[in-house]
Design a protein around this motif. Structure first.
Motif, PDB file in Angstrom:
ATOM      1  N   LEU A   4       0.349  -7.447  -0.345  1.00 31.57           N
ATOM      2  CA  LEU A   4       0.739  -6.856   0.843  1.00 31.57           C
ATOM      3  C   LEU A   4       0.294  -5.114  -0.281  1.00 31.57           C
ATOM      4  O   LEU A   4       1.173  -5.362  -1.501  1.00 31.57           O
ATOM      5  CB  LEU A   4       1.737  -6.666   1.346  1.00 31.57           C
ATOM      6  N   THR A   5       0.125  -4.190  -0.036  1.00 33.15           N
ATOM      7  CA  THR A   5       0.281  -3.235  -0.457  1.00 33.15           C
ATOM      8  C   THR A   5       0.448  -1.516   0.565  1.00 33.15           C
ATOM      9  O   THR A   5       0.478  -1.800   1.244  1.00 33.15           O
ATOM     10  CB  THR A   5      -1.697  -2.196  -1.201  1.00 33.15           C
ATOM     11  N   ARG A   6       0.623  -0.343   0.196  1.00 28.82           N
ATOM     12  CA  ARG A   6       0.851   0.472   0.898  1.00 28.82           C
ATOM     13  C   ARG A   6      -0.137   0.884   1.365  1.00 28.82           C
ATOM     14  O   ARG A   6       0.736   1.588   2.685  1.00 28.82           O
ATOM     15  CB  ARG A   6       1.442   1.877  -0.225  1.00 28.82           C
ATOM     16  N   ALA A   7      -1.923   0.770   1.442  1.00 34.32           N
ATOM     17  CA  ALA A   7      -2.089   0.918   2.681  1.00 34.32           C
ATOM     18  C   ALA A   7      -2.647  -0.043   2.908  1.00 34.32           C
ATOM     19  O   ALA A   7      -3.141  -0.172   4.234  1.00 34.32           O
ATOM     20  CB  ALA A   7      -4.128   0.463   1.155  1.00 34.32           C
ATOM     21  N   HIS A   8      -1.969  -1.497   3.195  1.00 32.03           N
ATOM     22  CA  HIS A   8      -2.071  -2.485   3.671  1.00 32.03           C
ATOM     23  C   HIS A   8      -1.009  -1.853   5.079  1.00 32.03           C
ATOM     24  O   HIS A   8      -0.880  -1.720   6.276  1.00 32.03           O
ATOM     25  CB  HIS A   8      -1.601  -3.312   3.893  1.00 32.03           C
ATOM     26  N   VAL A   9       0.493  -1.146   4.351  1.00 34.07           N
ATOM     27  CA  VAL A   9       1.713  -0.786   5.379  1.00 34.07           C
ATOM     28  C   VAL A   9       1.062  -0.181   6.258  1.00 34.07           C
ATOM     29  O   VAL A   9       1.619  -0.095   7.407  1.00 34.07           O
ATOM     30  CB  VAL A   9       2.788  -0.622   4.532  1.00 34.07           C
ATOM     31  N   TRP A  43      10.233  -0.749   0.730  1.00 33.21           N
ATOM     32  CA  TRP A  43       9.565  -1.230  -0.746  1.00 33.21           C
ATOM     33  C   TRP A  43       8.650  -0.312  -0.724  1.00 33.21           C
ATOM     34  O   TRP A  43       8.657   0.527  -1.505  1.00 33.21           O
ATOM     35  CB  TRP A  43       9.487  -2.111  -1.134  1.00 33.21           C
ATOM     36  N   HIS A  44       7.980  -0.364   0.476  1.00 31.76           N
ATOM     37  CA  HIS A  44       6.071   0.390   0.025  1.00 31.76           C
ATOM     38  C   HIS A  44       6.315   1.844   0.390  1.00 31.76           C
ATOM     39  O   HIS A  44       6.032   2.777  -0.116  1.00 31.76           O
ATOM     40  CB  HIS A  44       5.256  -0.422   0.536  1.00 31.76           C
ATOM     41  N   VAL A  45       6.870   1.682   1.458  1.00 35.15           N
ATOM     42  CA  VAL A  45       6.691   3.466   1.836  1.00 35.15           C
ATOM     43  C   VAL A  45       8.585   4.409   1.878  1.00 35.15           C
ATOM     44  O   VAL A  45       8.261   5.218   2.307  1.00 35.15           O
ATOM     45  CB  VAL A  45       6.318   3.143   3.644  1.00 35.15           C
ATOM     46  N   LYS A  46       9.545   3.127   1.677  1.00 34.14           N
ATOM     47  CA  LYS A  46      11.047   4.372   1.365  1.00 34.14           C
ATOM     48  C   LYS A  46      11.417   4.725   2.484  1.00 34.14           C
ATOM     49  O   LYS A  46      12.802   4.313   2.814  1.00 34.14           O
ATOM     50  CB  LYS A  46      10.545   5.150   0.397  1.00 34.14           C
ATOM     51  N   THR A  47      11.168   5.718   3.564  1.00 29.63           N
ATOM     52  CA  THR A  47      11.415   5.942   5.033  1.00 29.63           C
ATOM     53  C   THR A  47      10.862   5.880   5.316  1.00 29.63           C
ATOM     54  O   THR A  47       9.689   5.375   5.744  1.00 29.63           O
ATOM     55  CB  THR A  47      12.385   7.484   4.533  1.00 29.63           C
ATOM     56  N   LYS A  48      11.170   5.686   7.208  1.00 28.31           N
ATOM     57  CA  LYS A  48      10.420   6.095   7.845  1.00 28.31           C
ATOM     58  C   LYS A  48       9.324   7.689   8.432  1.00 28.31           C
ATOM     59  O   LYS A  48       8.359   7.329   8.405  1.00 28.31           O
ATOM     60  CB  LYS A  48      11.201   6.095   9.847  1.00 28.31           C
ATOM     61  N   ALA A  49      10.726   8.203   8.078  1.00 26.22           N
ATOM     62  CA  ALA A  49      10.003  10.017   7.609  1.00 26.22           C
ATOM     63  C   ALA A  49       8.041  10.014   6.710  1.00 26.22           C
ATOM     64  O   ALA A  49       7.425  10.406   6.619  1.00 26.22           O
ATOM     65  CB  ALA A  49      10.418  11.338   7.307  1.00 26.22           C
ATOM     66  N   LEU A  52       5.139   8.011   8.143  1.00 29.12           N
ATOM     67  CA  LEU A  52       4.700   8.624   9.180  1.00 29.12           C
ATOM     68  C   LEU A  52       4.604   9.953   8.580  1.00 29.12           C
ATOM     69  O   LEU A  52       2.810  10.351   9.049  1.00 29.12           O
ATOM     70  CB  LEU A  52       5.559   9.772  10.202  1.00 29.12           C
ATOM     71  N   ASP A  53       4.154  10.284   7.294  1.00 25.33           N
ATOM     72  CA  ASP A  53       3.504  10.919   6.728  1.00 25.33           C
ATOM     73  C   ASP A  53       2.207  10.463   6.313  1.00 25.33           C
ATOM     74  O   ASP A  53       1.528  11.256   6.239  1.00 25.33           O
ATOM     75  CB  ASP A  53       4.185  12.139   5.629  1.00 25.33           C
ATOM     76  N   LEU A  54       2.659   9.657   5.150  1.00 25.57           N
ATOM     77  CA  LEU A  54       1.579   8.295   4.887  1.00 25.57           C
ATOM     78  C   LEU A  54       0.220   8.171   6.085  1.00 25.57           C
ATOM     79  O   LEU A  54      -0.943   8.251   6.022  1.00 25.57           O
ATOM     80  CB  LEU A  54       1.646   7.308   4.603  1.00 25.57           C
ATOM     81  N   MET A  55       0.828   8.283   7.457  1.00 21.39           N
ATOM     82  CA  MET A  55      -0.241   7.829   8.522  1.00 21.39           C
ATOM     83  C   MET A  55      -0.303   8.301   9.106  1.00 21.39           C
ATOM     84  O   MET A  55      -2.310   8.826   8.966  1.00 21.39           O
ATOM     85  CB  MET A  55       0.505   7.051   9.362  1.00 21.39           C
TER      86      MET A  55
END
Length: 198
Positions: A4-9, A43-49, A52-55
């Motif tokens: 699992l990677t950040r891109a997958h998340v 673990w990959h995105v730290k917080t919901k905020a 959302l930024d990454l999305m």
């Protein structure tokens, strides 16, 4: 998913956005979509905020830069059109982007391209910066309204306006129909870019 990677998340979060809408999106929903624990997603995105930024940056990353017009004003216009299409391609895409402030590669690339076109078109530095911001906010705002618009045939606005209480609105209400978003987009973009070609 073993690797699992950040891109997958982020991809899973975008898929969950399509299914649940922005109001129904949460870290838990994304974790369930992936079949993992919530802490794994965090673990990959730290917080919901942060998620959302990454999305939002991923949505902007869908803008293509091939075949852009050579002329600077036309290039700025085309970038705005492609930005709108990227937002429209996702359920609640504009609302997602409106609530975030990502200083991420895709967002920065888009901003760089817009500002570069405006500078090349003859705008001063302050004018280029403020025109870019105005254009982005205009596209996001109008697209957000478009994505939240009532179903065709909704007459609430027309019924709420009457000549006695709202004489000016009564004269123009026919031009505010929810189906006129494309025309309003073109009109607003023309107004924003008119100074560059004056």
């Amino acid at each position: 998913m073993s690797q699992l990677t950040r891109a997958h998340v982020v991809q899973a979060a975008l898929e969950a956005l399509e299914a649940k809408g922005l109001e129904g999106l949460s870290v838990r929903v994304v974790a369930d979509h992936l079949g993992v624990r919530m802490n794994t997603v965090l673990w990959h995105v730290k917080t919901k905020a942060r998620m959302l930024d990454l999305m939002a940056d991923a949505v902007v990353g869908e803008i293509g830069y091939e075949g852009l017009p050579a002329g600077a004003p036309e290039r700025a216009r085309e970038l705005a059109c492609r930005y709108r299409q990227a937002l429209l391609a996702h359920r609640d895409g504009a609302a997602l982007v409106a609530g975030t402030y990502p200083a991420e590669p895709n967002t920065l690339r888009f901003a760089e391209s817009v500002v570069s076109a405006l500078l090349e078109a003859g705008a001063g530095e302050k004018e280029a910066a403020w025109t870019a911001w105005t254009m982005i906010y205009f596209v996001v705002g109008l697209t957000q309204e478009e994505q939240a618009a009532p179903v065709p045939g909704d007459t609430r606005l027309v019924q709420a306006v009457n000549a006695a209480d709202h004489p000016a609105l009564d004269r123009v209400v026919g031009h505010l129909a929810h189906g006129s978003f494309e025309e309003r987009f073109v009109f607003g973009l023309d107004a924003l870019l008119a100074r560059l070609t004056a």
